[in-house]
Scaffold this motif. Structure first.
Motif, mmCIF file in Angstrom:
data_model
loop_
_atom_site.group_PDB
_atom_site.id
_atom_site.type_symbol
_atom_site.label_atom_id
_atom_site.label_comp_id
_atom_site.label_asym_id
_atom_site.label_seq_id
_atom_site.Cartn_x
_atom_site.Cartn_y
_atom_site.Cartn_z
ATOM 1 N N UNK A 299 0.852 -1.195 0.000
ATOM 2 C CA UNK A 299 0.000 0.000 0.000
ATOM 3 C C UNK A 299 0.891 1.250 0.000
ATOM 4 N N UNK A 300 1.943 1.212 0.817
ATOM 5 C CA UNK A 300 2.842 2.375 0.879
ATOM 6 C C UNK A 300 3.468 2.638 -0.485
ATOM 7 N N UNK A 301 3.794 1.550 -1.201
ATOM 8 C CA UNK A 301 4.392 1.725 -2.542
ATOM 9 C C UNK A 301 3.405 2.380 -3.497
ATOM 10 N N UNK A 302 2.135 1.970 -3.414
ATOM 11 C CA UNK A 302 1.115 2.584 -4.272
ATOM 12 C C UNK A 302 1.005 4.075 -3.962
ATOM 13 N N UNK A 303 1.009 4.396 -2.658
ATOM 14 C CA UNK A 303 0.970 5.820 -2.274
ATOM 15 C C UNK A 303 2.178 6.532 -2.872
ATOM 16 N N UNK A 304 3.335 5.865 -2.824
ATOM 17 C CA UNK A 304 4.572 6.438 -3.361
ATOM 18 C C UNK A 304 4.423 6.785 -4.833
ATOM 19 N N UNK A 305 3.754 5.914 -5.577
ATOM 20 C CA UNK A 305 3.581 6.184 -7.015
ATOM 21 C C UNK A 305 2.712 7.420 -7.225
ATOM 22 N N UNK A 307 2.452 9.875 -5.129
ATOM 23 C CA UNK A 307 3.267 11.045 -4.738
ATOM 24 C C UNK A 307 4.198 11.438 -5.873
ATOM 25 N N UNK A 308 4.764 10.428 -6.511
ATOM 26 C CA UNK A 308 5.703 10.710 -7.590
ATOM 27 C C UNK A 308 4.999 11.425 -8.737
ATOM 28 N N UNK A 309 3.847 10.866 -9.097
ATOM 29 C CA UNK A 309 3.101 11.413 -10.219
ATOM 30 C C UNK A 309 2.698 12.866 -9.965
ATOM 31 N N UNK A 310 2.381 13.155 -8.695
ATOM 32 C CA UNK A 310 1.906 14.504 -8.371
ATOM 33 C C UNK A 310 3.004 15.400 -7.807
ATOM 34 N N UNK A 311 4.230 14.862 -7.823
ATOM 35 C CA UNK A 311 5.392 15.637 -7.396
ATOM 36 C C UNK A 311 5.261 16.165 -5.962
ATOM 37 N N UNK A 312 4.889 15.300 -5.034
ATOM 38 C CA UNK A 312 4.848 15.726 -3.622
ATOM 39 C C UNK A 312 5.847 14.912 -2.801
ATOM 40 N N UNK A 357 11.081 5.750 -1.514
ATOM 41 C CA UNK A 357 12.277 6.389 -2.101
ATOM 42 C C UNK A 357 12.680 5.668 -3.378
ATOM 43 N N UNK A 358 12.632 4.332 -3.290
ATOM 44 C CA UNK A 358 13.024 3.524 -4.446
ATOM 45 C C UNK A 358 12.133 3.865 -5.632
ATOM 46 N N UNK A 359 10.834 3.948 -5.328
ATOM 47 C CA UNK A 359 9.872 4.252 -6.393
ATOM 48 C C UNK A 359 10.118 5.647 -6.960
ATOM 49 N N UNK A 360 10.349 6.608 -6.088
ATOM 50 C CA UNK A 360 10.578 7.991 -6.519
ATOM 51 C C UNK A 360 11.791 8.092 -7.437
ATOM 52 N N UNK A 361 12.833 7.362 -7.077
ATOM 53 C CA UNK A 361 14.122 7.583 -7.746
ATOM 54 C C UNK A 361 14.491 6.552 -8.801
ATOM 55 N N UNK A 362 13.672 5.492 -8.919
ATOM 56 C CA UNK A 362 14.091 4.420 -9.822
ATOM 57 C C UNK A 362 13.306 4.312 -11.112
ATOM 58 N N UNK A 363 12.556 5.349 -11.400
ATOM 59 C CA UNK A 363 11.795 5.324 -12.657
ATOM 60 C C UNK A 363 10.765 4.212 -12.711
#
Ligand code: PEP
Ligand code: MN
Length: 371
Positions: A299-305, A307-312, A357-363
């Motif tokens: 679930x946290x990873x989904x939230x991470x995606x 966040x990434x998409x919305x740049x937060x 972090x991994x999701x944010x930075x790993x494309x």
């Protein structure tokens, strides 16, 4: 190197009189009378196997008593001859080893300020090559289990078989109840890593004060430590080092009589059955915990995606503050300590951040890319 411990079972060591393997004596040898009088009284206590006394004292400041030196080795030799106790002292360099062996010292220990230094431990190990003597390695002053194991391995490589560890606590910056933090998880981890290695607890240097010696000794016994090293002095108030933590031999006797010794295991088949059953339940709950954490991270990873998409940013501290407060209150209602909840949830939160972090930075793909 895998540590091989041949014939090292503590019950086979010379002088072993049962659990706890007890080492006692003054922090420092101060005079021949003080040493002989303390040893004579300790020899009357049936549990005491080894008489300890520091000859060379590692002191924090240079203007304090730094030990009597080689002269004290003669007193230890006298203790051995006249009381039959085995004798032990601290060694911190090659010369100490040679001198101690010359005087027939049975047990050498490496102090906490020495086991931090691989050069010195190696020097001591080289001096011990091929010698048959008991060697105990105190934990380094900092809580670094690899450094502790490394020191033990260096000594084992010299061919020492009667080798053990001493847990004497770890220094910390904050002022706490005890002089040195016990960090019990370290000796527990040491036991897991080297199951046959004898572990002796040194409540004196953990406590720093007499009043805590019993509770720490009891805890060590409940954790199935093999022995105890407790400092004793005929007149603790007059001791030249560690006055607040030493016991008279008589008080040592009282402490020992109050210790409750429990068995490490049982052979009663009924009890074994019950324990087996209960342990199965524990294993099932542990599996649940792992599954739940796995799901939570997903679930946290989904939230991470999102966040990434919305740049937060990953961390929203008000949200985290709300979680930790809520779980501590709920946990306490379930009989769980605030300390446990705090530790576990901080670790879980950190893990969530790492996954995000991994999701944010790993494309990694955004949620809108998913089918
Ligand atoms: C000691 O045993 O007196 C001593 C100096 O201990 P440590 O190395 O644990 O401080
Ligand atoms: Mn001491």
């Amino acid at each position: 190197m895998e540590l091989k411990l041949e014939n090292s079972l503590i019950k086979d060591w010379r002088g072993y009189k049962g659990r706890p393997f007890l080492i006692s004596g003054p922090c420092s040898a101060e005079s021949e009378e003080q040493v002989m009088e303390t040893a004579t009284q300790l020899a009357q206590i049936k549990e005491v196997s080894v008489f300890r006394a520091g000859i060379w004292k590692p002191r924090t400041r240079p203007n304090s008593f730094e030990g009597v030196g080689i002269e004290g080795l003669k007193w230890l030799r006298r203790v051995k001859q006249e009381t039959g106790l085995l004798v032990g002292t601290e060694v911190a360099n090659e010369r100490h080893v040679y001198e101690a062996l010359k005087y027939g010292i049975d047990m050498l220990w490496i102090g906490a300020r020495t086991s931090v230094n691989p050069f010195t431990v190696q020097e001591i190990s080289d001096a011990l090559n091929g010698v048959d003597v008991m060697v105990l390695v105190k934990n380094p002053i900092n809580p670094d289990i690899e450094l502790w194991i490394g020191a033990i391995e260096r000594i084992a490589r010299a061919g020492i078989t009667r080798i053990g560890a001493i847990h004497r606590g770890f220094s910390s910056y904050e002022k706490t109840l005890y002089r040195n933090q016990p960090n019990w998880q370290l000796p527990i981890e040491l036991r897991r890593r080297i199951p046959d290695l004898p572990i002796i607890c040194d409540p004196s240097h953990i406590a720093g004060s007499r009043q805590f010696l019993h509770e720490i000794s009891q805890k060590a016994m409940d954790l199935n430590f093999d022995g105890l090293m407790l400092e004793s002095h005929i007149d603790p108030a007059k001791a030249l080092s560690d006055a607040a933590q030493q016991l008279t031999p008589n008080d040592l006797k009282k402490l020992l009589s109050r210790l409750i010794l429990r068995n490490a295991s049982t052979s009663d088949p009924k009890l074994l059955d019950v324990l087996w059953e209960l342990r199965q339940q524990i294993d099932v709950y542990d599996e649940h915990l792992l599954d739940l954490m796995e799901q939570r991270m997903k679930v946290a990873e989904t939230i991470g995606r999102y966040k990434k998409e919305n740049n937060i940013t990953i961390l929203q501290s008000s949200r985290w503050d709300e979680i930790i407060k809520r779980v501590i209150i709920k946990g306490q209602a379930k009989g769980l300590s605030a300390e446990l909840i705090d530790t576990i949830f901080k670790a879980i939160h950190q893990e969530s951040i790492n996954h995000q972090m991994k999701i944010m930075n790993n494309g990694v793909k955004n949620p809108s890319d998913e089918k």
